[in-house]
Design a protein around this motif. Structure first.
Motif, short mmCIF file in Angstrom:
data_model
loop_
_atom_site.label_atom_id
_atom_site.label_comp_id
_atom_site.label_asym_id
_atom_site.label_seq_id
_atom_site.Cartn_x
_atom_site.Cartn_y
_atom_site.Cartn_z
N CYS A 27 -16.80 -50.85 -76.44
CA CYS A 27 -16.43 -49.44 -76.46
C CYS A 27 -16.93 -48.80 -75.17
O CYS A 27 -18.11 -48.95 -74.81
N ILE A 28 -16.06 -48.12 -74.47
CA ILE A 28 -16.38 -47.55 -73.16
C ILE A 28 -16.41 -46.04 -73.26
O ILE A 28 -15.45 -45.41 -73.70
N PHE A 29 -17.52 -45.46 -72.84
CA PHE A 29 -17.69 -44.01 -72.82
C PHE A 29 -17.80 -43.54 -71.37
O PHE A 29 -18.66 -44.00 -70.63
N ILE A 30 -16.91 -42.63 -71.00
CA ILE A 30 -16.89 -42.09 -69.64
C ILE A 30 -17.38 -40.64 -69.69
O ILE A 30 -16.74 -39.79 -70.31
N PRO A 31 -18.51 -40.34 -69.07
CA PRO A 31 -19.01 -38.96 -69.10
C PRO A 31 -18.05 -38.02 -68.38
O PRO A 31 -17.65 -38.26 -67.24
N ALA A 32 -17.70 -36.95 -69.06
CA ALA A 32 -16.91 -35.88 -68.45
C ALA A 32 -17.80 -34.65 -68.33
O ALA A 32 -17.44 -33.55 -68.75
N LEU A 33 -18.97 -34.87 -67.78
CA LEU A 33 -19.98 -33.81 -67.70
C LEU A 33 -19.85 -33.10 -66.36
O LEU A 33 -20.75 -33.11 -65.53
N VAL A 34 -18.70 -32.48 -66.17
CA VAL A 34 -18.39 -31.80 -64.91
C VAL A 34 -19.03 -30.42 -64.92
O VAL A 34 -18.71 -29.59 -65.78
N GLN A 35 -19.93 -30.18 -63.99
CA GLN A 35 -20.61 -28.88 -63.94
C GLN A 35 -19.89 -27.88 -63.06
O GLN A 35 -19.91 -26.69 -63.32
N ASP A 36 -19.24 -28.37 -62.02
CA ASP A 36 -18.53 -27.50 -61.08
C ASP A 36 -17.07 -27.39 -61.51
O ASP A 36 -16.32 -28.37 -61.47
N GLU A 37 -16.67 -26.20 -61.96
CA GLU A 37 -15.29 -26.02 -62.43
C GLU A 37 -14.27 -26.31 -61.34
O GLU A 37 -13.13 -26.66 -61.65
N TRP A 54 -6.35 -49.10 -66.47
CA TRP A 54 -7.21 -49.99 -67.24
C TRP A 54 -7.68 -49.43 -68.59
O TRP A 54 -8.46 -50.09 -69.30
N LEU A 55 -7.22 -48.27 -68.99
CA LEU A 55 -7.68 -47.65 -70.24
C LEU A 55 -7.47 -48.58 -71.44
O LEU A 55 -6.47 -49.28 -71.54
N THR A 56 -8.44 -48.56 -72.39
CA THR A 56 -8.33 -49.33 -73.63
C THR A 56 -8.28 -48.37 -74.81
O THR A 56 -8.54 -47.18 -74.69
N ASN A 57 -7.97 -48.91 -75.99
CA ASN A 57 -7.95 -48.10 -77.20
C ASN A 57 -9.33 -47.65 -77.63
O ASN A 57 -9.46 -46.79 -78.50
N SER A 58 -10.35 -48.25 -77.06
CA SER A 58 -11.73 -47.89 -77.41
C SER A 58 -12.46 -47.25 -76.23
O SER A 58 -13.65 -47.42 -76.05
N THR A 59 -11.70 -46.49 -75.42
CA THR A 59 -12.27 -45.75 -74.31
C THR A 59 -12.27 -44.26 -74.64
O THR A 59 -11.23 -43.71 -75.04
N PHE A 60 -13.41 -43.61 -74.47
CA PHE A 60 -13.56 -42.20 -74.78
C PHE A 60 -14.13 -41.44 -73.59
O PHE A 60 -14.99 -41.95 -72.87
N PHE A 61 -13.65 -40.22 -73.42
CA PHE A 61 -14.22 -39.30 -72.44
C PHE A 61 -15.14 -38.34 -73.18
O PHE A 61 -14.72 -37.67 -74.12
N VAL A 62 -16.39 -38.29 -72.76
CA VAL A 62 -17.41 -37.51 -73.48
C VAL A 62 -17.70 -36.24 -72.69
O VAL A 62 -18.15 -36.29 -71.54
N HIS A 63 -17.44 -35.09 -73.31
CA HIS A 63 -17.59 -33.81 -72.61
C HIS A 63 -18.63 -32.93 -73.29
O HIS A 63 -18.95 -33.11 -74.48
N PRO A 64 -19.15 -31.96 -72.57
CA PRO A 64 -20.14 -31.04 -73.16
C PRO A 64 -19.48 -30.03 -74.08
O PRO A 64 -18.25 -29.89 -74.10
N SER A 65 -20.30 -29.34 -74.86
CA SER A 65 -19.82 -28.26 -75.73
C SER A 65 -20.54 -26.98 -75.35
O SER A 65 -21.77 -26.92 -75.42
#
Length: 317
Positions: A27-37, A54-65
């Motif tokens: 399972c691949i997690f890609i941080p989407a923790l972009v601070q600069d808009e 190369w995306l897989t079915n178990s790839t996720f982009f993780v973003h802040p809330s």
């Protein structure tokens, strides 16, 4: 599905992520923790380039809330996971929050996910997933593994510290999930400082995570592949592309991670070359380091075995 798997579907509606997506060897997690808009659109272009390659079915982009303005639009059509709203945005603690949340989704820590391995990798890196999965299959995921491409940090008055090159990704095994959950929680509650030193923004979060594992578990990152033949990792994208093109065409299929890349065109180029290389099915992906007892040394001459003994034995046999 586990309520913590809340994501957004391709049409933007709130939904639960498919639990099957978190049931994979890797399972691949890609941080989407972009601070600069201002960089949100750039991140989105790279994310969509991954989707096309190369995306897989178990790839996720993780973003802040809450996410930065426009980020969810840029990630439309991609699987997304949100960090808890109380997750820190400081450079040091955000990696600890990231890993604590990632492992909390797994069965071993009370979630419903069934991943043998979790990989954290930046959006600027290309992952050759089939070859990486083949390499990880050499190891028993039920054991505790903390894998990456070692690099060294030097601090005045302290011993050199080895931690994973963030461009090459950080990988942990299923047998390590419960330890990571407990240790990251402790380190977050007892952190002394979370500000990145000048010039350390690119790697400080992975350095902090590694320090946590070192302090509590006496663990340092383990190399798991030939660093010369399995990775092309440079901070400057132009240098990455130059060295990638110099890499023998028939051996490009043996590369595990290529980074840093800065444009969708570069991602597509790397993907096409690796895909072409895989037509040469008789090529063995055996790096020179697997054939002898090599060592890794820092600038002070401190040496350690190229592979931990259990990794060396797993690769050899």
């Amino acid at each position: 599905p586990d309520p913590r798997l809340k994501a957004r579907t391709h049409d933007g509606a709130v939904d639960h992520a498919d639990a099957m997506a978190l049931a994979a060897a890797l399972c691949i997690f890609i941080p989407a923790l972009v601070q600069d808009e201002a960089k949100v659109s750039d991140f989105g272009r790279m994310a969509q380039a991954i989707r096309q390659t190369w995306l897989t079915n178990s790839t996720f982009f993780v973003h802040p809330s809450p996410p930065p303005t426009g980020l969810l639009d840029e990630l439309k059509g991609l699987q997304r996971l949100a960090l808890p709203e109380d997750a820190a945005t400081s450079w040091g603690l955000r990696a600890l929050h990231f890993w604590k949340h990632a492992v909390s989704l797994m069965e071993e820590v009370g979630g419903s996910g069934k991943c043998d391995w979790i990989m954290k990798v930046p959006v600027s890196s290309y992952v050759n997933v089939p070859t990486l999965e083949n390499r990880l299959s050499c190891f028993n995921a039920s054991d505790s593994f903390y894998l990456g491409v070692p690099t060294v940090a030097y601090s005045p008055g302290q011993e050199p510290f080895m931690f994973p090159n963030q461009l090459g990704g950080v990988i942990i095994s299923r047998g390590f999930f419960d330890h990571v959950a407990a240790w990251t929680d402790y380190c977050m509650r007892h952190a002394d400082s979370t500000d990145a030193p000048y010039g350390a923004d690119g790697f400080f979060e992975d350095y902090t995570f590694s320090m946590c594992l070192s302090d509590l578990g006496h663990l340092t990152v383990s190399n798991y592949a030939d660093m010369e033949n399995s990775f092309v990792l440079f901070e400057r994208p132009n240098q990455t592309m130059q060295m990638f093109q110099k890499h023998p065409d028939t051996l490009k299929q043996c590369l595990l991670v290529v980074g840093q890349l800065e444009s969708p065109l570069q991602v597509s180029f790397v993907h096409e070359k690796i895909a072409w290389s895989k037509w040469h099915t008789s090529i063995p992906c055996i790096g020179e380091s697997q054939m002898g007892r090599f060592s890794i040394s820092d600038a002070y001459g401190n040496a350690k075995a190229y592979y931990d003994e259990r990794i060396r034995l797993a690769l050899y046999y």
